[in-house]
Motif scaffolding. Structure first.
Motif, PDB file in Angstrom:
ATOM      1  N   PRO A 634      39.580  74.792  32.231  1.00 34.00           N
ATOM      2  CA  PRO A 634      39.629  75.155  30.808  1.00 34.00           C
ATOM      3  C   PRO A 634      38.316  74.935  30.048  1.00 34.00           C
ATOM      4  O   PRO A 634      37.941  75.786  29.223  1.00 34.00           O
ATOM      5  N   PRO A 635      37.559  73.837  30.303  1.00 30.46           N
ATOM      6  CA  PRO A 635      36.286  73.709  29.578  1.00 30.46           C
ATOM      7  C   PRO A 635      35.329  74.869  29.834  1.00 30.46           C
ATOM      8  O   PRO A 635      34.526  75.219  28.952  1.00 30.46           O
ATOM      9  N   LEU A 636      35.406  75.464  31.020  1.00 25.37           N
ATOM     10  CA  LEU A 636      34.484  76.546  31.361  1.00 25.37           C
ATOM     11  C   LEU A 636      35.076  77.925  31.116  1.00 25.37           C
ATOM     12  O   LEU A 636      34.380  78.937  31.302  1.00 25.37           O
ATOM     13  N   LEU A 637      36.335  77.983  30.699  1.00 22.79           N
ATOM     14  CA  LEU A 637      36.986  79.278  30.423  1.00 22.79           C
ATOM     15  C   LEU A 637      37.562  79.297  29.010  1.00 22.79           C
ATOM     16  O   LEU A 637      38.777  79.408  28.811  1.00 22.79           O
ATOM     17  N   PRO A 638      36.703  79.223  27.997  1.00 22.05           N
ATOM     18  CA  PRO A 638      37.204  79.349  26.629  1.00 22.05           C
ATOM     19  C   PRO A 638      37.515  80.806  26.304  1.00 22.05           C
ATOM     20  O   PRO A 638      36.972  81.715  26.956  1.00 22.05           O
ATOM     21  N   PRO A 639      38.370  81.057  25.350  1.00 25.07           N
ATOM     22  CA  PRO A 639      38.574  82.455  24.925  1.00 25.07           C
ATOM     23  C   PRO A 639      37.277  83.030  24.373  1.00 25.07           C
ATOM     24  O   PRO A 639      36.518  82.342  23.689  1.00 25.07           O
ATOM     25  N   ARG A 640      37.005  84.295  24.669  1.00 25.01           N
ATOM     26  CA  ARG A 640      35.806  84.966  24.186  1.00 25.01           C
ATOM     27  C   ARG A 640      36.200  86.180  23.358  1.00 25.01           C
ATOM     28  O   ARG A 640      36.887  87.074  23.866  1.00 25.01           O
ATOM     29  N   PRO A 641      35.768  86.258  22.111  1.00 22.59           N
ATOM     30  CA  PRO A 641      36.052  87.460  21.331  1.00 22.59           C
ATOM     31  C   PRO A 641      35.179  88.615  21.808  1.00 22.59           C
ATOM     32  O   PRO A 641      34.172  88.415  22.503  1.00 22.59           O
ATOM     33  N   HIS A 643      32.316  91.185  21.845  1.00 26.99           N
ATOM     34  CA  HIS A 643      30.964  90.981  21.321  1.00 26.99           C
ATOM     35  C   HIS A 643      29.999  91.943  21.999  1.00 26.99           C
ATOM     36  O   HIS A 643      29.985  92.065  23.222  1.00 26.99           O
ATOM     37  N   ASN A 644      29.190  92.609  21.188  1.00 26.13           N
ATOM     38  CA  ASN A 644      28.154  93.525  21.694  1.00 26.13           C
ATOM     39  C   ASN A 644      28.701  94.510  22.725  1.00 26.13           C
ATOM     40  O   ASN A 644      28.080  94.747  23.773  1.00 26.13           O
ATOM     41  N   GLY A 645      29.821  95.068  22.420  1.00 27.51           N
ATOM     42  CA  GLY A 645      30.418  96.051  23.305  1.00 27.51           C
ATOM     43  C   GLY A 645      31.224  95.476  24.445  1.00 27.51           C
ATOM     44  O   GLY A 645      31.911  96.208  25.157  1.00 27.51           O
ATOM     45  N   GLU A 646      31.129  94.151  24.657  1.00 25.06           N
ATOM     46  CA  GLU A 646      31.922  93.513  25.696  1.00 25.06           C
ATOM     47  C   GLU A 646      33.336  93.261  25.180  1.00 25.06           C
ATOM     48  O   GLU A 646      33.512  92.794  24.058  1.00 25.06           O
ATOM     49  N   PRO A 647      34.353  93.562  25.976  1.00 21.19           N
ATOM     50  CA  PRO A 647      35.725  93.328  25.511  1.00 21.19           C
ATOM     51  C   PRO A 647      36.022  91.842  25.391  1.00 21.19           C
ATOM     52  O   PRO A 647      35.351  90.998  25.972  1.00 21.19           O
ATOM     53  N   ALA A 648      37.047  91.537  24.618  1.00 21.08           N
ATOM     54  CA  ALA A 648      37.499  90.144  24.501  1.00 21.08           C
ATOM     55  C   ALA A 648      37.954  89.644  25.877  1.00 21.08           C
ATOM     56  O   ALA A 648      38.455  90.410  26.703  1.00 21.08           O
ATOM     57  N   ARG A 649      37.766  88.336  26.092  1.00 20.60           N
ATOM     58  CA  ARG A 649      38.171  87.738  27.354  1.00 20.60           C
ATOM     59  C   ARG A 649      39.119  86.589  27.063  1.00 20.60           C
ATOM     60  O   ARG A 649      38.764  85.662  26.333  1.00 20.60           O
ATOM     61  N   PRO A 650      40.318  86.621  27.617  1.00 22.18           N
ATOM     62  CA  PRO A 650      41.243  85.507  27.364  1.00 22.18           C
ATOM     63  C   PRO A 650      40.752  84.233  28.033  1.00 22.18           C
ATOM     64  O   PRO A 650      40.037  84.257  29.037  1.00 22.18           O
ATOM     65  N   GLY A 651      41.134  83.100  27.442  1.00 21.27           N
ATOM     66  CA  GLY A 651      40.769  81.799  27.997  1.00 21.27           C
ATOM     67  C   GLY A 651      41.862  80.795  27.687  1.00 21.27           C
ATOM     68  O   GLY A 651      42.895  81.128  27.105  1.00 21.27           O
ATOM     69  N   TYR A 652      41.629  79.548  28.068  1.00 20.14           N
ATOM     70  CA  TYR A 652      42.592  78.485  27.790  1.00 20.14           C
ATOM     71  C   TYR A 652      42.327  77.922  26.398  1.00 20.14           C
ATOM     72  O   TYR A 652      41.208  77.523  26.078  1.00 20.14           O
ATOM     73  N   CYS A 653      43.385  77.877  25.598  1.00 13.00           N
ATOM     74  CA  CYS A 653      43.220  77.413  24.223  1.00 13.00           C
ATOM     75  C   CYS A 653      43.413  75.902  24.107  1.00 13.00           C
ATOM     76  O   CYS A 653      43.129  75.330  23.040  1.00 13.00           O
ATOM     77  N   ALA A 697      33.990  62.531  30.045  1.00 12.80           N
ATOM     78  CA  ALA A 697      33.819  62.664  28.595  1.00 12.80           C
ATOM     79  C   ALA A 697      32.989  63.896  28.261  1.00 12.80           C
ATOM     80  O   ALA A 697      33.301  64.637  27.315  1.00 12.80           O
ATOM     81  N   GLU A 698      31.926  64.123  29.037  1.00  9.23           N
ATOM     82  CA  GLU A 698      31.089  65.297  28.772  1.00  9.23           C
ATOM     83  C   GLU A 698      31.846  66.591  29.083  1.00  9.23           C
ATOM     84  O   GLU A 698      31.733  67.577  28.352  1.00  9.23           O
ATOM     85  N   LEU A 699      32.619  66.603  30.172  1.00 13.28           N
ATOM     86  CA  LEU A 699      33.409  67.793  30.473  1.00 13.28           C
ATOM     87  C   LEU A 699      34.431  68.054  29.373  1.00 13.28           C
ATOM     88  O   LEU A 699      34.632  69.203  28.945  1.00 13.28           O
ATOM     89  N   ALA A 700      35.074  66.978  28.900  1.00 16.38           N
ATOM     90  CA  ALA A 700      36.049  67.147  27.819  1.00 16.38           C
ATOM     91  C   ALA A 700      35.391  67.666  26.553  1.00 16.38           C
ATOM     92  O   ALA A 700      36.003  68.437  25.795  1.00 16.38           O
ATOM     93  N   SER A 701      34.141  67.276  26.307  1.00 10.77           N
ATOM     94  CA  SER A 701      33.458  67.745  25.097  1.00 10.77           C
ATOM     95  C   SER A 701      33.283  69.258  25.109  1.00 10.77           C
ATOM     96  O   SER A 701      33.191  69.886  24.048  1.00 10.77           O
ATOM     97  N   LEU A 702      33.248  69.862  26.303  1.00  8.76           N
ATOM     98  CA  LEU A 702      33.122  71.316  26.378  1.00  8.76           C
ATOM     99  C   LEU A 702      34.424  72.029  26.016  1.00  8.76           C
ATOM    100  O   LEU A 702      34.444  73.256  25.918  1.00  8.76           O
ATOM    101  N   MET A 703      35.502  71.271  25.824  1.00  3.33           N
ATOM    102  CA  MET A 703      36.729  71.870  25.281  1.00  3.33           C
ATOM    103  C   MET A 703      36.609  72.112  23.775  1.00  3.33           C
ATOM    104  O   MET A 703      37.329  72.933  23.216  1.00  3.33           O
ATOM    105  N   THR A 704      35.738  71.379  23.117  1.00  2.00           N
ATOM    106  CA  THR A 704      35.602  71.449  21.661  1.00  2.00           C
ATOM    107  C   THR A 704      35.317  72.886  21.219  1.00  2.00           C
ATOM    108  O   THR A 704      34.472  73.551  21.807  1.00  2.00           O
ATOM    109  N   PRO A 705      36.003  73.397  20.184  1.00  2.00           N
ATOM    110  CA  PRO A 705      36.948  72.707  19.281  1.00  2.00           C
ATOM    111  C   PRO A 705      38.400  72.808  19.725  1.00  2.00           C
ATOM    112  O   PRO A 705      39.301  72.490  18.950  1.00  2.00           O
TER     113      PRO A 705
END
Length: 776
Positions: A634-641, A643-653, A697-705
């Motif tokens: 999940p920290p490395l797969l956030p949702p992506r809106p 952008h610049n012609g790229e479609p939205a990408r679902p991720g873990y919320c 702790a650092e991996l968890a910080s990549l979940m932010t926000p």
């Protein structure tokens, strides 16, 4: 089981073939699924095949890292400087050595001790006199005293230090960590059957160091002394020592001649060798021929000869276990010849083809190392030598045993303690690494942390650069309950560019509530099993079933609360069958999670297409190894809106880590705590240089926000409460300072390594915006 359909499914997933099942009822919008064998077996076998195909392809791909300039020798040396620097980093030869000039000579043992790092000494046995000196690096099973003839065990022609001394050439023979397990472990904690080399490798690997790097640095410490004395520098290695000599000469241009005996050859089967030869990203850039190209235009002699072969680690016992499998065999003559010709091509381009040679035994069977031709190649470096008789007084058996015992114990303890000092300073190194991440505001954090997300993926996990295939979803109904239905699902993910390769697959079980209203979209919870688990383990609700103990049927509990639930199959199943995936992947700069990330991305992409799933509300909840997944996926797969012609990408919320969160670097690198993986059979668990990159702790910080939660039982043997609380405190502080402290929490309960399902369920309802119903 409480329902017949699931009992049939559980049997099938446990090993019964599905080929005879004809009544396949797929989920609407998917093709029918038929499997010849259980999903996990098919998945693990496919990833293993993919990894082996990629190793074969790596030989040609290495060229992209090399830009040699053959116009002259100086230009060539400059053009490969970056390759040399990367090799030094990959073997962990990165610490500054103590300067030359300080040494201790012990007589009458003829021991020379060169301080290498604080608390670490390179120990040599010095033999002979003369105008030159050779650094001898024996096989790990040979002590310097064997090479010098002080202790019996080698034939006279194999006692190279003695032979060279009679030729008028002085030697210093390095003592290596051997393959005994006598000092592998702590008597007051745990002991293992890991060879000393593996015992030292494990914690060092986690901290960006390596037993190879440590011992190469010891060789180079002797090089420092010889350079300071103005002497010629020759290194000769046999077996394990040949491997070390090749690395040393590749990274240090001061070595004029390198002799490699019984070790040079193709490295594509490195994953079958002992794990202490595992080097992260090695085959992505380096085979033995590429390392030889770093020695060019200096001289390289390759002896095609027999060296000690190892069938495996010391045998396990009730008191000692946990070693990784791995064997050492002498490279075949064909392998040596092929790799030699690849190396020779570089020497030819530089106009010095005469400076590389291969020496093979003329006998019908391959001979031992130390041929006359090799000896002559070394002797030619030292004109003016005076051959003569060199006498050796063998040690008595009890004295020999005492010396080898004491010297090996001191060597292992020195390197173990040095790595522990690195461990105690690792948090400060991580702080330096993350210094550019701006925590002054949530917006600043999101902007500056994205580079770290990329670095963690690329440098720590390892990114596989293949695009996702169309999912080609196949399914079949496997559960029919009053409250929900369940479908086993298989998706295509990606495939190698190797001819005829089969796609890597993802799969799992989708649970759908029966009270869905037309057009309704609900939140989805991805429920991840642990080590050696299956999706069904998270579903069973019979307390008499083994899987119920840790999982409590949490997938079923959640679907009965109205969530869509997906329970994926992750590939950490099959003991050594999955662990060798890590072995095959590490030399390419990849890990087990290199496959799991795209599997989950494809799963998310597919879930987002289902008409009853709200793609913006897909959360993750994993137990044990599933908790490891919660910290890495999940920290490395956030949702992506879009952008610049790229479609939205679902991720873990959101992500919930159950029964795994702790001071992860300590757990992987400590030799002073019984909780440590250093002592256990999970040899795939170690991640290159993680101690200097990211703790939990650092991996968890990549979940932010996004919300993040830890579920912890007081009696969970994964780690003590203090480790968990220490590491989570840093997560809580991070969220609080960004003004979103309500998005992270930890529930601690009286219980073992299990799903508790109290605070975590509330967390899911709150952050996935799904009401708690009266029946819940």
């Amino acid at each position: 089981m409480r329902y017949a359909v699931v009992s049939v499914v559980l049997a099938a997933i446990s090993g019964t073939a599905w080929a005879q099942q004809q009544d396949v009822k797929p989920l609407e919008g998917t093709a029918p699924l038929r499997l010849e064998e259980p999903l996990d077996v098919d998945m693990v076998r496919g990833i293993n095949a993919f990894a082996e195909q990629e190793i074969v392809l790596s030989r040609e791909r290495r060229k992209r890292h090399w830009h040699p300039d053959f116009s002259n020798h100086a230009a060539y040396d400059r053009s490969v400087a970056d390759n040399r620097a990367r090799l030094r980093t990959l073997i962990g030869a990165v610490d500054e050595r103590l300067p030359p000039g300080t040494r201790q000579i012990v007589l009458p043992e003829n021991l020379e001790r060169l301080p290498t790092f604080p608390g670490v000494t390179a120990e040599f046995v010095v033999t002979g006199e003369g105008p030159g000196e050779v650094i001898l690096v024996p096989d790990a099973n040979w002590a310097p005293e064997h090479i010098t003839g002080k202790i019996a065990g080698l034939r006279p022609e194999e006692q190279l230090a003695h032979v060279l001394a009679e030729m008028g050439i002085a030697t210093r023979t390095l003592r290596l960590a051997n393959r005994s397990s006598e000092f592998s472990g702590r008597p007051d904690l745990r002991s293992t059957n890991q060879p000393h080399r593996e015992y030292l490798y494990r914690p060092a690997f986690e901290l960006g160091r390596h037993i190879i790097g440590y011992e190469v640095q010891k060789i180079l410490r002797a090089v420092d002394e010889l350079e300071a004395a103005g002497k010629k520098i020759v290194v000769w290695g046999i077996g394990e020592g040949g491997l070390l000599a090749l690395y040393a000469a590749a990274i240090d241009p001061r070595i004029e001649l390198c002799v490699v005996s019984g070790s040079f050859g193709e490295r594509e089967q490195i994953w079958q060798e002992p794990i202490y030869r595992n080097v992260w990203r090695l085959l992505d850039e380096f085979g033995d021929a590429e390392m030889a190209s770093l020695i060019a235009p200096r001289s390289l002699v390759i002896e095609d000869c027999m060296v000690p072969e190892i069938a495996g680690p010391p045998p396990p016992s009730p008191q000692r276990s946990g070693a990784a499998p791995g064997q050492i065999t002498t490279p075949s003559p064909q392998s040596v010849e092929r790799e030699f010709h690849r190396a020779r091509a570089t020497y030819e381009r530089l106009g010095v083809a005469n400076r590389i040679q291969i020496l093979a035994s003329s006998a019908p069977e391959r001979g031992r190392c130390g041929t006359a031709a090799a000896l002559q190649a070394v002797a030619s470096r030292f004109p003016g030598r005076v051959p003569g008789k060199h006498s050796v007084e063998p040690l008595a058996a009890d004295e020999a045993s005492r010396r080898l015992h004491d010297r090996q114990r001191e060597l292992v303890d020195d390197l173990r303690r040095y790595t522990q000092r690195l461990l105690h300073g690792a948090a400060k190194e991580r702080d330096k690494y993350w210094a550019s991440a701006d925590r002054k505001s949530l917006a600043a954090w999101e902007e500056t942390s994205e580079a770290y997300r990329t670095q963690v993926y690329d440098e720590l996990i390892g990114r596989i650069p293949y695009g996702l295939l169309p999912p080609n979803a196949r399914s079949r109904q496997v559960i029919d309950e009053p409250t929900h239905t369940g479908y086993e699902v298989v998706l295509d993910v990606f495939r190698s560019e190797a001819d005829g390769s089969q796609p890597i697959i993802a799969g799992g079980i989708l649970l759908i509530p029966k009270d869905l209203k037309p057009g309704e979209k609900r939140p989805c919870v991805v429920c991840q099993h642990g080590l050696e688990g299956t999706p069904m383990d998270t579903i069973v609700t019979d307390p008499n079933q083994k899987a119920y103990g840790p999982y409590k049927g949490f997938s079923t509990q959640l679907v009965q609360r109205g969530f869509i639930v997906y329970a994926p199959q992750n590939p950490y199943r099959g003991k050594d069958e999955f662990r060798v995936i890590q072995r095959k992947s590490n030399p390419l700069g990849r890990s087990l999670f290199s496959y799991i990330i795209p599997q989950h991305q494809q799963t998310l992409n597919w879930l987002a297409t289902l008409p009853f799933v709200d793609a913006d509300r897909i959360g993750f909840y994993g137990l044990s190894y599933g908790g490891k997944t919660a910290m890495r996926i999940p920290p490395l797969l956030p949702p992506r809106p879009a952008h610049n012609g790229e479609p939205a990408r679902p991720g873990y919320c959101l992500s919930i880590c159950s029964a795994d969160f702790n001071e992860w670097i300590l757990k992987n690198a400590s030799t002073e705590d019984r909780y440590s993986y250093v002592f256990t059979n999970e040899y795939e668990i170690f991640e290159w240089n993680m101690g200097n990159v990211a703790n939990y702790a650092e991996l968890a910080s990549l979940m932010t926000p996004r919300p993040f939660m830890v579920e912890r039982g007081h009696d969970d043997g994964v780690a003590p409460d203090e480790w968990v609380a220490w590491e989570f405190a840093k997560v809580k502080r991070h969220y609080d300072r960004l003004g979103i402290g309500d998005r992270t929490e930890m529930e601690v309960f009286n219980g073992p390594h299990t799903i508790n399902g109290k605070g975590t369920f509330d967390f899911l309802h709150r952050h996935l915006n799904w009401p708690v119903r009266p029946e819940d």
